[in-house]
Write a protein that holds these residues in place. Structure first.
Motif, mmCIF file in Angstrom:
data_model
loop_
_atom_site.group_PDB
_atom_site.id
_atom_site.type_symbol
_atom_site.label_atom_id
_atom_site.label_comp_id
_atom_site.label_asym_id
_atom_site.label_seq_id
_atom_site.Cartn_x
_atom_site.Cartn_y
_atom_site.Cartn_z
ATOM 1 N N ARG A 1 0.827 -1.224 0.000
ATOM 2 C CA ARG A 1 0.000 0.000 0.000
ATOM 3 C C ARG A 1 0.853 1.263 0.000
ATOM 4 O O ARG A 1 0.358 2.342 -0.311
ATOM 5 N N GLY A 2 2.116 1.134 0.391
ATOM 6 C CA GLY A 2 2.953 2.302 0.621
ATOM 7 C C GLY A 2 2.998 2.620 2.098
ATOM 8 O O GLY A 2 2.009 2.425 2.821
ATOM 9 N N ILE A 3 4.130 3.119 2.579
ATOM 10 C CA ILE A 3 4.258 3.404 3.999
ATOM 11 C C ILE A 3 3.321 4.556 4.375
ATOM 12 O O ILE A 3 3.037 5.444 3.557
ATOM 13 N N PRO A 4 2.801 4.560 5.603
ATOM 14 C CA PRO A 4 1.771 5.541 5.979
ATOM 15 C C PRO A 4 2.179 6.988 5.750
ATOM 16 O O PRO A 4 1.366 7.794 5.275
ATOM 17 N N ASN A 5 3.415 7.354 6.090
ATOM 18 C CA ASN A 5 3.816 8.756 5.960
ATOM 19 C C ASN A 5 3.884 9.206 4.503
ATOM 20 O O ASN A 5 3.704 10.394 4.206
ATOM 21 N N LEU A 6 4.137 8.281 3.591
ATOM 22 C CA LEU A 6 4.132 8.641 2.180
ATOM 23 C C LEU A 6 2.702 8.884 1.701
ATOM 24 O O LEU A 6 2.431 9.836 0.964
ATOM 25 N N ARG A 7 1.779 8.047 2.146
ATOM 26 C CA ARG A 7 0.388 8.257 1.765
ATOM 27 C C ARG A 7 -0.143 9.567 2.363
ATOM 28 O O ARG A 7 -0.915 10.289 1.733
ATOM 29 N N LYS A 8 0.300 9.878 3.571
ATOM 30 C CA LYS A 8 -0.088 11.164 4.170
ATOM 31 C C LYS A 8 0.501 12.331 3.378
ATOM 32 O O LYS A 8 -0.147 13.377 3.214
ATOM 33 N N ILE B 1 10.764 6.683 1.432
ATOM 34 C CA ILE B 1 11.143 7.695 2.431
ATOM 35 C C ILE B 1 11.629 8.967 1.738
ATOM 36 O O ILE B 1 11.270 10.090 2.130
ATOM 37 N N ALA B 2 12.437 8.807 0.696
ATOM 38 C CA ALA B 2 12.915 9.974 -0.055
ATOM 39 C C ALA B 2 11.755 10.684 -0.747
ATOM 40 O O ALA B 2 11.748 11.917 -0.863
ATOM 41 N N ALA B 3 10.755 9.924 -1.211
ATOM 42 C CA ALA B 3 9.604 10.534 -1.875
ATOM 43 C C ALA B 3 8.809 11.410 -0.914
ATOM 44 O O ALA B 3 8.181 12.390 -1.338
ATOM 45 N N ILE B 4 8.833 11.079 0.378
ATOM 46 C CA ILE B 4 8.175 11.934 1.368
ATOM 47 C C ILE B 4 8.818 13.319 1.375
ATOM 48 O O ILE B 4 8.130 14.347 1.437
ATOM 49 N N ILE B 5 10.147 13.345 1.304
ATOM 50 C CA ILE B 5 10.860 14.623 1.243
ATOM 51 C C ILE B 5 10.461 15.384 -0.014
ATOM 52 O O ILE B 5 10.231 16.599 0.017
ATOM 53 N N ALA B 6 10.361 14.678 -1.146
ATOM 54 C CA ALA B 6 9.955 15.337 -2.394
ATOM 55 C C ALA B 6 8.604 16.020 -2.234
ATOM 56 O O ALA B 6 8.423 17.180 -2.632
ATOM 57 N N LEU B 7 7.654 15.310 -1.654
ATOM 58 C CA LEU B 7 6.294 15.832 -1.536
ATOM 59 C C LEU B 7 6.159 16.913 -0.473
ATOM 60 O O LEU B 7 5.394 17.867 -0.641
ATOM 61 N N ASN B 8 6.897 16.771 0.622
ATOM 62 C CA ASN B 8 6.718 17.691 1.750
ATOM 63 C C ASN B 8 7.656 18.884 1.725
ATOM 64 O O ASN B 8 7.322 19.942 2.287
ATOM 65 N N GLU B 9 8.829 18.757 1.086
ATOM 66 C CA GLU B 9 9.854 19.792 1.229
ATOM 67 C C GLU B 9 10.386 20.340 -0.078
ATOM 68 O O GLU B 9 11.259 21.208 -0.057
#
Length: 389
Positions: A67-74, A276-284
């Motif tokens: 499903r993808g890690i929760p923080n990435l979906r958030k 995890i790196a994609a979270i940085i892309a989306l958030n920062e």
């Protein structure tokens, strides 16, 4: 041996251009490749740095989640809220996919089956047509162009189809034609889907690549869109992360859950450090998106302005990283593959023949803006000579 899922696939039309391009390069000829839409712009540094850091942590070397890690979906839900004022539940309305192409292909496995019909624009990015076919469904096409009322064509095709289509696939800004729509189009489409009990799948691959003040709308901005449809979103173009394979299917919770159930049998998701790196892309890295966009705009201007000065009349697209160009009148006797090979042989420029995107693509070629502005200017000079200028 018979391999029924692939034996009926047509020959890969781009193969001849690729073969001739490789032959030329082996002979030491400098070919400028504007055929394959493979982004060349580097991924933002903070994303790369986070990948390296996360990859060094052995806890991230284990299986991840399909499903993808929760923080990435958030994070993708947060981006939709910021960009489109769309509320998404990360638990039920977002799933991570291994790129949009995988997401669309497996989504079709749960939406259609043999005996079903999918309605798809054509010319088309090939997977839009072949994902339903590989799932066993029939495909009815709707001719796509930049100057036609696509919604009228779509509803006419739906009315003529039997059995009635179960799914309608759209994608705007559109590859290869670069056609765009406004939010009113999606309002009409959602109302039509509700009235006709049909599911909507919108591939939003070029959500962030748009020019001259145009802002591509999301299907999900329309009230009630989540009742009938989902959207595919990807970091490939917006954050220049094509090879990272990070995509999402967002929207209707039942469709998302069906895909999640299937994927639980098929994969364990993208390598966790990439997520995890994609979270940085989306958030920062929101500031990187307009910078990448501006690079494509400058390349578009160099190419289109140069072609027009050379006598090849081409319109500037409002979106995508492509230019869809009608074959010049002086070469109208050539089909698109022959003309593409002519440019390769005489201008040393590789482009994609329009026929590779479906029968309605005949008479066009597609340029991908995947070389720097100086190389594109060099390509224009070669094309001018190939056109007899």
């Amino acid at each position: 041996m018979n391999f029924h899922r692939v034996d009926n696939l047509p020959p890969y039309v781009f193969a001849e251009v690729n073969r001739r391009k490789l032959e030329a390069r082996r002979a030491g000829i400098d070919v400028i490749d504007l055929g394959f839409g493979n982004p060349d712009i580097p991924t933002p540094d903070p994303v790369v740095d986070k990948l390296v850091e996360a990859a060094r942590n052995p806890r991230n070397h284990r299986y991840s989640s399909s499903r993808g890690i929760p923080n990435l979906r958030k994070a993708v839900a947060s981006r939709y809220a910021r960009t489109y004022e769309v509320d998404l539940d990360p638990e039920t309305e977002v799933i991570t996919t291994i790129g949009a192409k995988e997401g669309l292909s497996h989504l079709m496995w749960v939406l259609v089956q043999p005996g079903d019909v999918a309605l798809v624009p054509e010319p088309s990015y090939p997977i839009h047509i072949y994902a339903p076919i590989l799932a066993g469904a029939e495909v009815r096409t709707v001719e796509m162009s930049t100057d036609a009322d696509f919604f009228a064509r779509l509803t006419e095709s739906f009315a003529r189809s039997w059995p009635k289509p179960r799914v309608i696939v759209t994608s705007f800004p559109h590859n290869p034609t670069t056609a765009t729509v406004d939010e009113e189009f999606f309002e009409r489409l959602v109302a039509f889907a509700k009235a006709n009990d049909v599911m909507l799948v919108h591939d939003f691959a070029y959500a962030d690549i748009a020019f001259d003040g145009y802002r591509p709308p999301s299907l999900l901005q329309v009230p009630g869109a989540k009742d009938v449809g989902v959207e595919l979103y990807t970091l490939s173009k917006s954050h220049s992360m094509a090879g990272w394979r990070v995509g999402f299917v967002v929207g209707n919770p039942e469709m998302v859950e069906a895909l999640a159930q299937l994927k639980s049998y098929l994969d364990y998701g993208t390598f966790q450090p990439i997520q995890i790196a994609a979270i940085i892309a989306l958030n920062e890295c929101d500031d990187a998106v307009p910078q990448i966009n501006d690079i494509y705009r400058k390349r578009r201007d160099v190419l289109v302005d140069g072609l027009n000065r050379a006598g090849w009349e081409v319109q500037k697209p409002k979106g995508t990283m492509f230019v869809w160009a009608p074959i010049p009148e002086a070469f109208a006797h050539m089909d698109s593959l022959s003309f593409a090979l002519h440019l390769l042989d005489t201008a040393k420029v590789a482009v994609s023949p329009g026929i590779g995107f479906g029968p309605s693509g005949e008479g066009f070629v597609r340029f991908a803006l995947v070389e720097n502005a100086q190389r594109i200017a060099q390509a224009v000079r070669g094309i001018r000579q190939a056109l007899g200028g």
